[in-house]
Design an enzyme around this catalytic site. Structure first.
Site, PDB file in Angstrom:
ATOM      1  N   ARG A 183       0.400  -1.286   0.279  1.00 46.78           N
ATOM      2  CA  ARG A 183       0.057  -0.258  -0.155  1.00 46.78           C
ATOM      3  C   ARG A 183       1.077   1.182  -0.340  1.00 46.78           C
ATOM      4  O   ARG A 183       1.061   1.783  -0.423  1.00 46.78           O
ATOM      5  CB  ARG A 183      -1.252  -0.551   1.048  1.00 46.78           C
ATOM      6  CG  ARG A 183      -1.771   1.187   1.254  1.00 46.78           C
ATOM      7  CD  ARG A 183      -2.486   1.421   2.795  1.00 46.78           C
ATOM      8  NE  ARG A 183      -3.798   2.483   2.741  1.00 46.78           N
ATOM      9  CZ  ARG A 183      -4.328   2.642   3.759  1.00 46.78           C
ATOM     10  NH1 ARG A 183      -3.352   2.806   5.448  1.00 46.78           N
ATOM     11  NH2 ARG A 183      -4.998   3.605   4.616  1.00 46.78           N
TER      12      ARG A 183
ATOM     13  N   HIS B 203       1.155   4.533  -2.662  1.00 49.02           N
ATOM     14  CA  HIS B 203       0.424   5.666  -2.036  1.00 49.02           C
ATOM     15  C   HIS B 203       1.931   6.276  -2.613  1.00 49.02           C
ATOM     16  O   HIS B 203       1.529   7.720  -2.494  1.00 49.02           O
ATOM     17  CB  HIS B 203      -0.067   5.902  -0.799  1.00 49.02           C
ATOM     18  CG  HIS B 203      -0.767   5.126  -0.603  1.00 49.02           C
ATOM     19  ND1 HIS B 203      -1.562   5.622   0.604  1.00 49.02           N
ATOM     20  CD2 HIS B 203      -2.313   4.362  -0.999  1.00 49.02           C
ATOM     21  CE1 HIS B 203      -3.039   4.612   1.203  1.00 49.02           C
ATOM     22  NE2 HIS B 203      -3.296   4.331  -0.274  1.00 49.02           N
TER      23      HIS B 203
ATOM     24  N   ASN C  97      -3.160   7.842   4.193  1.00 51.11           N
ATOM     25  CA  ASN C  97      -1.809   7.598   5.159  1.00 51.11           C
ATOM     26  C   ASN C  97      -1.538   7.552   6.734  1.00 51.11           C
ATOM     27  O   ASN C  97      -0.356   6.912   6.993  1.00 51.11           O
ATOM     28  CB  ASN C  97      -0.564   8.800   4.378  1.00 51.11           C
ATOM     29  CG  ASN C  97      -0.347   8.502   3.249  1.00 51.11           C
ATOM     30  OD1 ASN C  97      -1.240   7.478   2.423  1.00 51.11           O
ATOM     31  ND2 ASN C  97      -0.175   9.385   2.612  1.00 51.11           N
TER      32      ASN C  97
ATOM     33  N   HIS D  48      -5.678  -6.381  -2.894  1.00 52.55           N
ATOM     34  CA  HIS D  48      -6.463  -6.544  -1.477  1.00 52.55           C
ATOM     35  C   HIS D  48      -5.932  -8.006  -1.314  1.00 52.55           C
ATOM     36  O   HIS D  48      -7.309  -8.129  -0.699  1.00 52.55           O
ATOM     37  CB  HIS D  48      -7.914  -5.827  -2.141  1.00 52.55           C
ATOM     38  CG  HIS D  48      -7.830  -4.838  -2.073  1.00 52.55           C
ATOM     39  ND1 HIS D  48      -9.096  -4.145  -2.920  1.00 52.55           N
ATOM     40  CD2 HIS D  48      -6.903  -3.846  -2.389  1.00 52.55           C
ATOM     41  CE1 HIS D  48      -8.363  -2.771  -2.466  1.00 52.55           C
ATOM     42  NE2 HIS D  48      -7.233  -2.312  -2.307  1.00 52.55           N
TER      43      HIS D  48
END
Length: 339
Positions: free
Chosen positions: A77, A81, A109, A207
């Protein structure tokens, strides 16, 4: 990945309010401005300047992930990001300063984990090759190795990125795809970064590992349209299961995004989405487009025959977003601080 959040922030609903005030057209302009075509990265960029780089990264990453395999999801992740805000320049790793709140402080975040892994790898690399390897490249390499350690893909990581000097929470709040996005928004956000609908479908497969806090999806259980209703696109039996784990107002409990195998990188995610058991609205949204639905159906039907290979390809595509190369940016000595 879209939401691309293997561990969603406790404050996602607040993030939804932030996003909602920015029209999609404004978001796309902002995204396009930071999506630059930089010099080409290449595999083996450091073969002469730091020939043991990948062995050092692999060995140090293994020390952490072997003890805490659940770190693989938030590190994946983190890389996503980083790339979706200012490109893959390591800006998500920078700390805030007294005068500026960095990306770490942005709502989506605030639940990121694994910075200690990146710092440990950077420290090990600096001992062998001081001032040579960027934090942006280390994050990309650590992500690949962490995913591989939980039975995921292995892909060759092109390197040569340099580190950015700017990190703004406001840009992260605006630029990251939220878990409540619909398919039109998702495709537009990805297209603005040079990523295809297939990349969207493939990267959503991230995911398959990780967990989420309840507030990221409980509107689908209790108040989907503001009338105390549920999301009709979510399987009723799954809704009943989720309600036993997330009561109204629960902000602390976590739910596995891929129940039963959330620590293993596999194709089960697509089977769940095909059965209308994708946890987030952004997961369900994949069934609302011909191309992304076809990909979900293919992986669910064929037990992910191409998913692991496809994932590596899409991760390379993502890793090319807005990179700094050549004389742009810098090679940070410490990932949390500019030189």
């Amino acid at each position: 990945m879209p939401s691309f959040n293997p561990s969603i922030s406790l404050k996602t609903m607040a993030f939804q309010k932030i996003i909602s005030v920015f029209p999609l057209q404004v978001l796309l302009v902002l995204l396009a401005l930071d999506s630059s075509n930089a010099q080409k990265l290449k595999v083996g960029f450091y073969c002469k300047t730091c020939p043991d780089l990948e062995a050092i990264v692999s060995r140090t990453t293994h020390q952490y992930i072997s003890r805490a395999p659940t770190l693989a999801a938030p590190i994946l992740r983190m890389h996503f990001h980083d790339c979706f805000v200012r490109g893959c320049d390591g800006s998500v790793l920078l700390n805030s300063t007294p005068n500026s709140q960095a990306e770490k402080g942005a709502v989506p975040n605030q639940s990121l984990r694994g910075f200690d892994v990146i710092d440990a790898v950077k420290s090990a690399v600096e001992k062998k090759c001081p001032g040579v390897v960027s934090c942006a490249d280390i994050l990309a390499l650590v992500t690949r190795d962490a995913v591989k350690m939980v039975h995921g893909s292995f892909w060759e990581v092109p390197t040569g990125r340099r580190d950015g000097r700017v990190s703004l929470a406001s840009e992260a709040n605006r630029g990251l795809p939220p878990p409540f996005a619909n398919i039109t928004q998702l495709k537009a956000l990805f297209a603005a970064k040079g990523l295809s609908a297939k990349d969207l479908a493939v990267l959503s497969g991230g995911h398959t590992i990780g967990t989420s806090h309840c507030p990221s999806f409980t509107n689908r259980l209790y108040n989907f349209t503001g009338k105390g209703d549920t999301d009709p696109k979510l399987d009723k039996n799954y809704i009943a299961q989720l309600k036993t784990k997330c009561k109204p107002g629960d902000t602390t409990s976590r739910v596995e995004m891929d129940p039963g195998s959330f620590k293993t990188f596999d194709e089960d995610y697509y089977t769940l989405v095909a059965k209308r058991r994708g946890l987030f609205q952004s997961d369900s949204a994949l069934l609302d487009d011909t191309e992304t639905k076809a990909y979900v159906t293919k992986q669910a039907t064929n037990r992910g025959s191409t998913f692991l290979t496809d994932f590596g390809v899409s991760m390379v595509n993502m890793g090319n977003i807005g990179v700094l190369t050549g004389n742009n940016g810098e090679i940070r000595k410490h990932c949390a601080f500019v030189n």
